[in-house]
Design a protein around this motif. Structure first.
Motif, short mmCIF file in Angstrom:
data_model
loop_
_atom_site.label_atom_id
_atom_site.label_comp_id
_atom_site.label_asym_id
_atom_site.label_seq_id
_atom_site.Cartn_x
_atom_site.Cartn_y
_atom_site.Cartn_z
N ILE A 131 49.37 -25.07 56.00
CA ILE A 131 50.74 -24.72 56.38
C ILE A 131 51.58 -24.40 55.15
CG2 ILE A 131 52.88 -25.60 57.37
CD1 ILE A 131 51.16 -27.16 59.36
N PHE A 132 51.48 -25.24 54.14
CA PHE A 132 52.29 -25.06 52.94
C PHE A 132 52.03 -23.69 52.30
CE2 PHE A 132 52.68 -29.92 52.04
CZ PHE A 132 53.44 -30.03 53.17
N GLU A 133 50.79 -23.27 52.38
CA GLU A 133 50.42 -21.96 51.84
C GLU A 133 51.36 -20.88 52.37
OE1 GLU A 133 46.42 -20.25 52.85
OE2 GLU A 133 45.83 -21.61 51.23
N ARG A 134 51.63 -20.98 53.66
CA ARG A 134 52.44 -19.96 54.33
C ARG A 134 53.90 -19.95 53.88
NH1 ARG A 134 50.31 -17.83 58.80
NH2 ARG A 134 48.06 -18.19 58.97
N ILE A 135 54.35 -21.09 53.41
CA ILE A 135 55.76 -21.13 53.01
C ILE A 135 55.88 -21.35 51.51
CG2 ILE A 135 56.60 -21.91 55.26
CD1 ILE A 135 56.62 -24.76 54.15
N ASP A 136 54.78 -20.99 50.82
CA ASP A 136 54.81 -21.04 49.36
C ASP A 136 55.22 -22.38 48.81
OD1 ASP A 136 54.03 -19.01 47.63
OD2 ASP A 136 55.49 -17.65 48.55
N LEU A 137 54.61 -23.39 49.33
CA LEU A 137 54.91 -24.74 48.84
C LEU A 137 53.62 -25.34 48.29
CD1 LEU A 137 56.64 -27.25 48.53
CD2 LEU A 137 56.31 -27.74 50.96
#
Lengths: 208, 208
Positions: free
Chosen positions: A174-180
DNA sequence: ACATTGTTTAACCATAAGGTCAAAGATAAT
DNA sequence: ATTATCTTTGACCTTATGGTTAAACAATGT
């Protein structure tokens, strides 16, 4: 036991730890472990008779390492608030350095709950429980925390610290998708989690 | 496809679901699945060519079931507070009826993160993110929740709901010692978790 | 030098596990 | 009735895997 013995046995143990951590008991292959330790498969069985025994050894060491990290909560001489901050800092930092432990342990315990019972036999939960209550009697009263709320509180704290590692695959996805970045998230989490819990506690309107 | 076909295929699927849920991909045996479905092992391979394909089918259905449960948060027309209460009630109830799902999914995703990426491909996280922010703009402002705090908040909520199931073996082991029933704990948790989160939010001194 | 004990290896074994195959049973279509 | 298609089975194949064994190789003590 000579120095060479120790080296081989240790190499085996380390290799086994690595493979088990990655693949779990069922997925691990003795051949892989032997390869990783640069030895013959038969030598595995010479030091650790069976896969089960080898796994047992590895699991116990790892589990011990993890659970011992919970110990300081019970003897550190800190206020409840500081203890919460201390816990999240220490525990998340520890897991950042050993990120595969939670998933491994949870999975193996769920697969075979008897393992956990065995670990717990050495610990007197009730004693710790009572100790905690005594240490923080006034604070618990001030925060309006009743006895039967303690399990909820403790499990909440544990969840907030451990779950990100147990669900690492999902979180990272998930974080990948929001650049985290996962590690940035964890660094933030140390403070966020402590603040969050303390704020929830400070808001005294708890009972119905 | 006749009616009998469907029955057999479904029986296989159900049996496979049960075995995979219990043993995981690595631990599951095709023979066990065949036995549980009361059919020949060859018939398994007739309907689902390989173990991988069978697992894939089972996993996707289960994962879909779980993640779809998160959906209502994004479209229910409720206040943030009510949404939090709604979520914990619904989600914990759902997991009480399907207690093996979290451990299964977490483990399989950690073992093979690509699986999760595949599931996520259909979902546009950013869109949901933005939708949520828009829906609760005023509340987020009132609670002093900044944009970059949302991941921490969301993962905290998820942790509180899911972790008890992921760590069920451990929780039950501990609860046993203090005479606490796991299901009672879960029933309490629906309210406790919601209250806890809301209280933390209401306490506005968030930033440093 | 020799025996003893501990370490390591290559070759081997038995079995479990995923997967295939040819043929027997059904079912439906002509 | 016959053919064609789909379902089911028992027997079988191949490979992977945990585990064993006998013998080679060290190291240590006497």
């Amino acid at each position: 036991m000579t120095e060479t013995d120790k080296q081989t046995e240790e190499r085996i143990f380390d290799a086994a730890t690595d493979v088990f951590l990655d693949k779990g008991m069922d997925g691990a292959r003795m051949q892989d472990i032997a390869n990783r330790a640069n030895i013959n498969k038969a030598l595995l069985h010479y030091y650790y008779r069976t896969k089960d025994k080898l796994f047992e050894a590895v699991f116990e060491k790892i589990a011990g390492k993890v659970f011992s990290r919970f110990a300081p909560i019970f003897d550190e001489n800190l206020s409840l608030e500081d203890k919460i901050r201390f816990f999240f800092n220490e525990h998340i930092s520890f897991l950042q350095n050993n990120p595969r432990l939670p998933a491994f342990i949870l999975n193996e315990i769920n697969r075979n709950p008897a393992r956990f019972r065995k670990l717990m036999n050495n610990i007197d939960i009730n004693k710790l429980w009572i100790m905690l209550e005594k240490q923080h009697k006034e604070e618990l009263a001030a925060y309006n925390i009743s006895r039967d709320m303690i399990p909820q509180l403790m499990t909440t704290i544990a969840s907030m610290s451990v779950f990100p590692f147990a669900a690492r695959g999902i979180f990272e996805g998930i974080f990948e998708r929001i650049d985290l970045d996962f590690n940035d998230y964890l660094d933030d989490r140390k403070k966020f989690a402590a603040d969050f819990v303390i704020k929830a506690l400070k808001n005294r309107e708890i009972g119905e």
